[in-house]
Design a protein around this motif. Structure first.
Motif, PDB file in Angstrom:
ATOM      1  N   LYS B 129      16.438 -48.199  -0.405  1.00  0.00           N
ATOM      2  CA  LYS B 129      17.407 -48.605  -1.429  1.00  0.00           C
ATOM      3  C   LYS B 129      16.804 -48.466  -2.831  1.00  0.00           C
ATOM      4  O   LYS B 129      17.419 -47.899  -3.741  1.00  0.00           O
ATOM      5  N   PHE B 130      15.596 -48.958  -2.958  1.00  0.00           N
ATOM      6  CA  PHE B 130      14.978 -48.915  -4.288  1.00  0.00           C
ATOM      7  C   PHE B 130      14.536 -47.516  -4.665  1.00  0.00           C
ATOM      8  O   PHE B 130      14.480 -47.174  -5.835  1.00  0.00           O
ATOM      9  N   MET B 133      17.557 -46.144  -6.199  1.00  0.00           N
ATOM     10  CA  MET B 133      17.696 -46.645  -7.561  1.00  0.00           C
ATOM     11  C   MET B 133      16.699 -45.941  -8.487  1.00  0.00           C
ATOM     12  O   MET B 133      17.021 -45.606  -9.621  1.00  0.00           O
ATOM     13  N   HIS B 134      15.524 -45.704  -7.943  1.00  0.00           N
ATOM     14  CA  HIS B 134      14.484 -45.048  -8.734  1.00  0.00           C
ATOM     15  C   HIS B 134      14.923 -43.646  -9.161  1.00  0.00           C
ATOM     16  O   HIS B 134      14.834 -43.276 -10.338  1.00  0.00           O
ATOM     17  N   LEU B 137      17.809 -43.854 -11.679  1.00  0.00           N
ATOM     18  CA  LEU B 137      17.354 -44.203 -13.026  1.00  0.00           C
ATOM     19  C   LEU B 137      16.651 -43.023 -13.688  1.00  0.00           C
ATOM     20  O   LEU B 137      16.808 -42.791 -14.889  1.00  0.00           O
ATOM     21  N   LEU B 184      25.139 -44.700 -13.801  1.00  0.00           N
ATOM     22  CA  LEU B 184      24.046 -45.104 -12.922  1.00  0.00           C
ATOM     23  C   LEU B 184      24.577 -45.371 -11.515  1.00  0.00           C
ATOM     24  O   LEU B 184      23.988 -44.960 -10.515  1.00  0.00           O
ATOM     25  N   PHE B 188      23.478 -43.500  -8.178  1.00  0.00           N
ATOM     26  CA  PHE B 188      22.925 -44.297  -7.095  1.00  0.00           C
ATOM     27  C   PHE B 188      23.670 -44.041  -5.780  1.00  0.00           C
ATOM     28  O   PHE B 188      23.045 -43.797  -4.745  1.00  0.00           O
TER      29      PHE B 188
END
Lengths: 359, 196
Positions: B129-130, B133-134, B137, B184, B188
């Motif tokens: 998940k992150f 997001m990374h 971004l 974003l 995502f």
């Protein structure tokens, strides 16, 4: 009202709600709004969820960064090792202070001077052994030399005793005292020191005749004692005065044998407590006659000291070649000590007995 | 004395340490690293690993712990050191399996940790998940990234953001912020769909 709101306006409101920027009445209105409208409620939850993920991502990134940082900069070495690395300087400083302070303490309490003294006592002892050897030769066997020895590093090699033969400056002491001497000084009870020169040496009898060559020396009044060349009887009461230390020391005893070490007929065995430094001292009977010169003692025999007989002394004096004398040696024939109590005898005697300092 | 205090950290309870990990407290991280890493490093180096691999494994294990205390329950069923050792061991076995060859590790401790599998799955989910997001971004670009971070993370007011980025009024800034957030989200969820 809510239906009229476009999506952007609603999310703006939701953001303010999530940031806790709404007033109480606005919060109630917002809650009523999303409770009534399923679509708005879902939009709100999605926004909340996404913002949380966004925030958590940042926190997780921060955490990763902190973790990497910690792992790069933290040592996992054993604690003792780390302590040593950090406190090395402190430890070294503490050790240095400890060493300096203990040395300073030892110095202040005189440990080092004691140590030095002890060491020099040790070499003095060696020196004494050498002297014993000479004395052994003189006595044909080992007799312990009892000259008083001081520090060999200092100018003074050792000290002993000597006494006046004549009023014009002839003094007798032991051969082993002055042998090998660079210079000899005599110090009387009053503390005056005179330079003396060797007139005659008799190694066999362990006798040395000195003459005070110092110009400051003035002829003394008559010598109060006489010299008794006849053998005296066993058990006769005798005494001596000598310099086993820097003060005159009186010692008394009796004649214990008519012969010296291993039957040496030129010496007596006497029973007087003697110490290194007594060498060359006069042995005096109760009438104030010189009956001998202390020369040594036997180590293995308690209380056995030896004195060279006056007879041997006079034989030695007679053998001195005329040319080495500055005027004849005329021994005193008048005894002014006789009948005096012992303490008075000693008082009179003291001026004629010298500490022999050999350099 | 201050030097010594720095070296000898106070003993800390596991609960304190978990709280510290959750908040990203450096002192807590350092304490966990100092007290738990040596045994992990020993285990990995003794089974065909090196120091760098040991550090990577330990780092990931700490992240497993982080994901656990931030997204699941805030409690451990075992001691913290045992938990980390078990996670590291599991991660290392996995890595050795990828490398191929016989896998054998001696068990010195009782490594019966009930939630371990669940924790690892959770960690993998969070990681993914992150990661999305990374990537999102990274693709967002400026000034959007700054606006969103300032507003949602740094909690700055719209007025501050407006001044900082030179917008003529807060409404313009608000519009910009809205657009950025929408972008974003799009990025995502694109990632999300791409990676299933």
């Amino acid at each position: 009202m809510g239906n009229l709101m476009n999506r952007q306006e609603f999310l703006e409101l939701a953001d303010r709600y999530l940031r806790d920027e709404l007033s109480e009445s606005e919060i109630i209105a917002f809650n009523t709004l999303i409770a009534a409208d399923q679509e708005l409620n879902e939009a709100f939850l999605a926004q909340q969820n996404f913002i949380n993920t966004f925030k958590q991502h940042q926190q997780r990134e921060d955490f990763k960064f902190a973790l990497t940082d910690v792992m790069e900069n933290t040592s996992t070495e054993p604690i003792v090792y780390r302590m040593w690395k950090k406190l090395k300087i402190n430890a070294i400083a503490a050790a240095a202070v400890a060493i300096i302070s203990s040395l300073a303490t030892l110095y202040l309490t005189g440990y080092f001077s004691t140590l030095r003294k002890t060491t020099s006592d040790y070499s003095a002892l060696k020196r004494e052994v050498n002297n014993v050897k000479r004395n052994v030769n003189a006595h044909q066997d080992a007799i312990q030399n009892i000259s008083k020895e001081n520090t060999p590093q200092a100018a003074l090699h050792f000290g002993a005793t000597g006494f006046m033969l004549t009023k014009d400056g002839y003094v007798v002491t032991n051969y082993h005292v002055v042998s090998g001497a660079d210079s000899i000084h005599l110090q009387n009870a009053a503390g005056h020191t005179y330079k003396a020169s060797i007139v005659h040496l008799d190694q066999e009898k362990d006798i040395a005749i000195l003459h005070i060559s110092d110009t400051s020396f003035k002829s003394v009044t008559n010598i109060p004692y006489t010299f008794k060349r006849q053998n005296i009887d066993l058990g006769e009461d005798i005494y001596t005065i000598g310099y086993p230390r820097d003060e005159a020391v009186y010692g008394e005893g009796y004649l214990s044998s008519a012969t010296g070490y291993t039957g040496d007929t030129t010496a007596y065995q006497i029973s007087i407590p003697v110490n290194p430094g007594n060498s060359g001292g006069p042995v005096i009977d109760k009438h104030g006659n010189i009956i001998g010169i202390i020369s040594g003692k036997q180590k293995s025999l308690d209380g056995a000291a030896f004195a060279i007989k006056t007879k041997a002394l006079i034989e030695t004096l007679n053998r001195i070649p005329k040319e080495s004398l500055k005027g004849n040696i005329v021994l005193s024939s008048k005894n002014s000590l006789n009948k005096l109590p012992r303490t008075e005898q000693i008082k009179k005697l003291q001026d004629f007995i010298y500490m022999v300092k050999v350099y | 004395m201050s030097k010594i205090k720095k070296i000898i950290a106070n003993t800390r309870s596991d609960q304190e340490l978990l709280e510290g990990i959750r908040l990203g407290d450096n002192a807590a991280i350092a304490y966990v690293y100092k007290s738990c890493y040596p045994s992990v490093s020993h285990m990995i180096i003794n089974s065909r690993g090196n120091e760098d691999e040991a550090k990577d494994i330990f780092q990931e294990a700490i992240l497993v712990l982080y994901d656990k205390v931030t997204h699941q329950q805030f409690e451990l069923s075992s001691k913290l050191s045992t938990f980390l050792y078990a996670v590291c061991r599991r991660l290392w076995l996995k890595q050795l399996g990828k490398k191929g060859g016989a896998i054998h590790l001696d068990d010195h401790e009782n490594l019966d940790i009930p939630d371990l599998e669940e924790d690892l799955v959770n960690h993998a989910e969070q990681e993914l998940k992150f990661e999305h997001m990374h990537v999102a971004l990274a693709g967002l670009g400026e000034p959007c990234a700054t606006i969103l971070k300032d507003f949602y993370i740094a909690n700055k007011s719209m007025q501050d953001i407006c001044d900082k980025l030179g917008y003529t009024n807060t409404d313009n800034a608000k519009n910009q912020k809205y657009k950025c957030l929408q972008r974003l989200k799009r990025l995502f969820f694109e990632q999300h769909q791409k990676n299933g």
